[in-house]
Scaffold this motif. Structure first.
Motif, short mmCIF file in Angstrom:
data_model
loop_
_atom_site.label_atom_id
_atom_site.label_comp_id
_atom_site.label_asym_id
_atom_site.label_seq_id
_atom_site.Cartn_x
_atom_site.Cartn_y
_atom_site.Cartn_z
N GLU A 1 0.56 -1.26 -0.07
CA GLU A 1 -0.08 -0.14 -0.08
C GLU A 1 0.82 1.42 0.08
O GLU A 1 0.61 2.06 -0.79
CB GLU A 1 -1.07 -0.04 1.21
N VAL A 2 1.83 1.29 0.86
CA VAL A 2 2.80 2.39 1.04
C VAL A 2 3.49 2.69 -0.49
O VAL A 2 3.45 3.63 -0.98
CB VAL A 2 4.01 2.26 1.63
N LEU A 3 3.91 1.46 -1.10
CA LEU A 3 4.59 1.76 -2.52
C LEU A 3 3.74 2.18 -3.28
O LEU A 3 3.97 3.02 -4.36
CB LEU A 3 4.91 0.38 -3.04
N GLY A 4 2.23 1.84 -3.18
CA GLY A 4 1.20 2.31 -4.34
C GLY A 4 1.07 3.74 -4.08
O GLY A 4 0.88 4.60 -5.05
N ASN A 5 1.00 4.09 -2.94
CA ASN A 5 0.45 5.54 -2.65
C ASN A 5 1.78 6.31 -3.04
O ASN A 5 1.66 7.59 -3.79
CB ASN A 5 0.48 5.99 -1.43
N LYS A 6 3.05 5.91 -2.87
CA LYS A 6 4.30 6.60 -3.20
C LYS A 6 4.26 6.71 -4.90
O LYS A 6 4.35 8.08 -5.40
CB LYS A 6 5.55 5.85 -2.97
N ARG A 7 3.69 5.66 -5.52
CA ARG A 7 3.98 5.70 -7.10
C ARG A 7 2.76 6.86 -7.38
O ARG A 7 2.90 7.63 -8.40
CB ARG A 7 3.47 4.39 -7.51
N LYS A 8 1.63 6.70 -6.87
CA LYS A 8 0.35 7.59 -7.23
C LYS A 8 1.21 9.09 -7.12
O LYS A 8 0.84 10.10 -7.62
CB LYS A 8 -0.44 7.39 -6.41
N ASN A 9 1.80 9.33 -5.93
CA ASN A 9 2.21 10.69 -5.56
C ASN A 9 3.20 11.21 -6.59
O ASN A 9 2.95 12.13 -7.13
CB ASN A 9 3.01 10.80 -4.11
#
Lengths: 387, 248
Positions: free
Chosen positions: A372-380
């Protein structure tokens, strides 16, 4: 005729030996020499050259009055080169684009060839045998001199190709850099064009002007599917071309009504078809499999994260479980949710409860949170990238 | 060597280039002094690529003269290393990383002679400099944009030239690669080599380069970045199109 009979005939039967050797030679040489045409994206050029050779053959016939492989070939080469010069002239001096210019020179020269051929047909008392075969190709008319001619011209171009291999390679990959290092573009360009013209011309009497371009393009296209090395690509193209030549000779000598040229082209087309689908890495099948596997992996990750999100929405998140139906809704009805759960269970990420609901294990929680953290980072990072 | 280093790497006199009847470069006079890193800056269609192609003899000028180390380019081409735009070649060509780098040595080898062990060793050294040695056997279609640019840079380095002419070496590369490339270019400059580089990003001109020429068909300014990278010169070069970029 069985294969064994065919092999027997190749050795002992004069006609079949010539037909087979000729077809093999033209397939192999055209295949190897066509590699650079394909890499330089000049497949259409091959088609134009091949059609344009017809008037050369016809004029050669008019001049000598009988069929002679070497003279016909020289006539064809001259006509092919003139058509290329005509094409270059159009490109450099008008606003006509290269595809139109190719089409133009193809139809003008082929048309002229048809007119002269027709004129010869109407001449009285000439031995016209063999000229017709240059349009669609007929191997039955091949004699030993033709075979010697095919191998003579073929080996000659092959030697040129080997001598200037390094230069041709650099020129095809990076033309400007090649020129900046002192290799004259015009010389290399005309050598490569001449080689392609010869490759086309040697197969004319067997395959005919209409289909010959296929033998330049198809073997190289098939070979490219199997290898990433230029030299191996050339060898494979030669093998594929030679093999389809032999197949063409075999089929047309077994069934007398079937012309050699089209059979050779059908054979190489089958090889291309197989290569496009089944080759590793570049083949369609390999790509489909890869896409499918990726999709599966993404779905497994999605289900894991969904389980985490569902649990986070409840008070005691470590104790909370979700039914399959909820997960299906969360993945927008993707098929394979159950399979993904099973795959996760195998890795010890989820556990199935007695009430048929699923819950995350400790390992599952940790992995899902990381994802989830990885996914959010990518989105940002995507968002900032848009700015 | 002494003789070479005292000569002007590039000298252009009254150069005009036209495609059909449309001028692409108009009456250019430019000198690139030795051991500098000069940016060629200008809007799209300004003739930046044409300018370097005329230096390399790839484009025939309508009029004017170009000298490389005081001579015709043909005489001194061994002193020049050219890096074309990354997108100008087909990266699906069936060849490997080390093979592309060895292509840099084809010029020294001349016609017909093939590269051997010595060339391979030099290519490996060049790949090591750009941090690509592990990928030497990789098929070039499997490279990222940044890796492709590093391979091109290695192909330039392997030639051990005096003058490096580059067409947008930072185009489409990631920040880390850009930094690495800049470091290599600066090292070349410090070793007395001259660099003549088409550059697109006005923001980094001051950080990367010490000389520049501003081009829009005509040469609008040329010289030290400190003196010539001014708002006024940029406006002259870019016209009204320069909305929010500024020399400051």
């Amino acid at each position: 005729m069985s294969i064994l009979e065919f092999l027997h005939n190749v050795i002992f039967n004069y006609t079949i030996r010539n037909v087979t050797l000729g077809a093999f030679g033209l397939g192999a040489f055209a295949g190897i020499l066509g590699v650079f045409a394909v890499l330089r994206k000049q497949s259409l050029l091959g088609d134009a050259v091949s059609h344009s050779t017809l008037p050369g053959v016809a004029v050669a016939f008019l001049l000598i009055g009988y069929k002679n492989y070497v003279i016909f070939t020289i006539g064809a080469i001259i006509a092919g080169l003139i058509s290329m010069a005509f094409f270059t002239l159009i490109i450099n001096n008008t606003r006509i684009k290269s595809d139109s210019a190719l089409g133009l020179s193809l139809s003008i020269f082929f048309g002229m060839g048809l007119v002269i051929t027709d004129f010869i047909k109407k001449l009285p008392g000439q031995a016209k045998g063999g000229l017709e075969s240059y349009i669609l190709g007929q191997a039955a008319t091949i004699v030993q001199e033709d075979v010697i001619g095919i191998f003579g011209f073929g080996i000659f171009s092959l030697i040129i190709l080997l001598i200037f291999w390094k230069e041709f390679k650099l020129f095809s990959f990076d033309k400007d850099f090649c020129a900046s290092k002192g290799f004259n573009s015009k010389i290399l360009e005309s050598m490569l064009t001449t080689i392609i013209v010869i490759a086309i011309v040697i197969g004319l009497s067997n395959v005919g002007v209409i289909l010959m371009a296929a033998l330049i393009v198809a073997p190289a296209t098939a070979a490219r599917q199997w290898t990433n090395h230029l030299s191996l690509m050339a060898i494979l193209a030669g093998l594929f071309g030679g093999l389809s030549g032999i197949i063409g000779a075999y089929v047309s000598s077994t069934y007398s009504k079937i012309p050699t040229g089209p059979t050779i082209v059908v054979a190489i087309s089958v090889i291309v078809f197989i290569s496009i689908i089944f080759a590793p890495n570049r083949g369609l099948l390999f790509r489909w499999l890869k896409t499918f596997k990726n999709k599966r992996r993404i779905l497994v990750d999605t289900v894991l994260i969904d389980l985490l999100e569902y649990a986070q929405g409840h008070e005691n998140k470590f104790a909370h479980s979700a039914p399959v139906s909820v997960l299906k809704i969360m993945t927008h009805g993707e098929v394979g949710v159950k399979k993904s759960l099973k795959a996760l269970e195998k890795n010890g990420m989820v556990k199935k409860l007695p009430n048929n609901e699923w819950k995350l294990t400790k390992k599952g929680f940790i992995t899902a949170e990381k994802l989830e953290v990885l996914g959010n980072k990518r989105k940002n990072s995507q968002k900032t990238g848009e700015k | 060597m002494h003789e070479i280093s005292s000569k002007m790497p590039i000298q252009i006199h009254d150069l005009t280039v036209a495609y059909k009847d449309k001028p692409v470069l108009w009456d250019i006079d430019l000198a690139v002094p030795p051991a500098v890193m000069m940016a060629i800056v200008g809007p799209n269609g300004a003739g930046k690529t044409t300018l370097i192609k005329s230096v390399l003899g790839l484009v025939k000028p309508a009029s004017g003269k170009v000298y490389v180390f005081g001579e015709n380019y043909k005489k001194n081409r061994r002193l020049v290393s050219y890096v074309p735009q990354r997108t100008s070649v087909d990266w699906d060509f069936p060849t490997t990383v080390i093979d592309v780098v060895m292509m840099g040595l084809y010029g020294k080898l001349g016609w017909i002679k093939r590269p051997g062990e010595k060339e391979k060793k030099l290519a490996k050294q060049a790949l090591e400099k750009v941090g690509m040695l592990e990928l030497e056997k990789r098929q070039i279609s499997q490279l990222s944009g940044g890796q492709q640019q590093r391979v091109f840079l290695a192909r330039a380095l392997v030639q051990d030239a005096e003058l490096y002419i580059m067409d947008e070496p930072f185009q489409g590369v990631d920040a880390a690669t850009e930094k690495a490339i800049v470091a290599i270019l600066h090292e070349l400059k410090n070793r007395g080599k001259t660099l003549f580089v088409v550059h697109h990003d006005l923001q980094t001109v001051k950080d990367y380069f010490d000389y520049l020429c501003l081009l829009n068909v005509r040469l609008t300014a040329a010289g030290k970045v400190d003196e010539h990278f001014t708002d006024e010169n940029l406006r002259k070069t870019y016209g009204g199109r320069l909305a929010f970029l500024s020399a400051k």
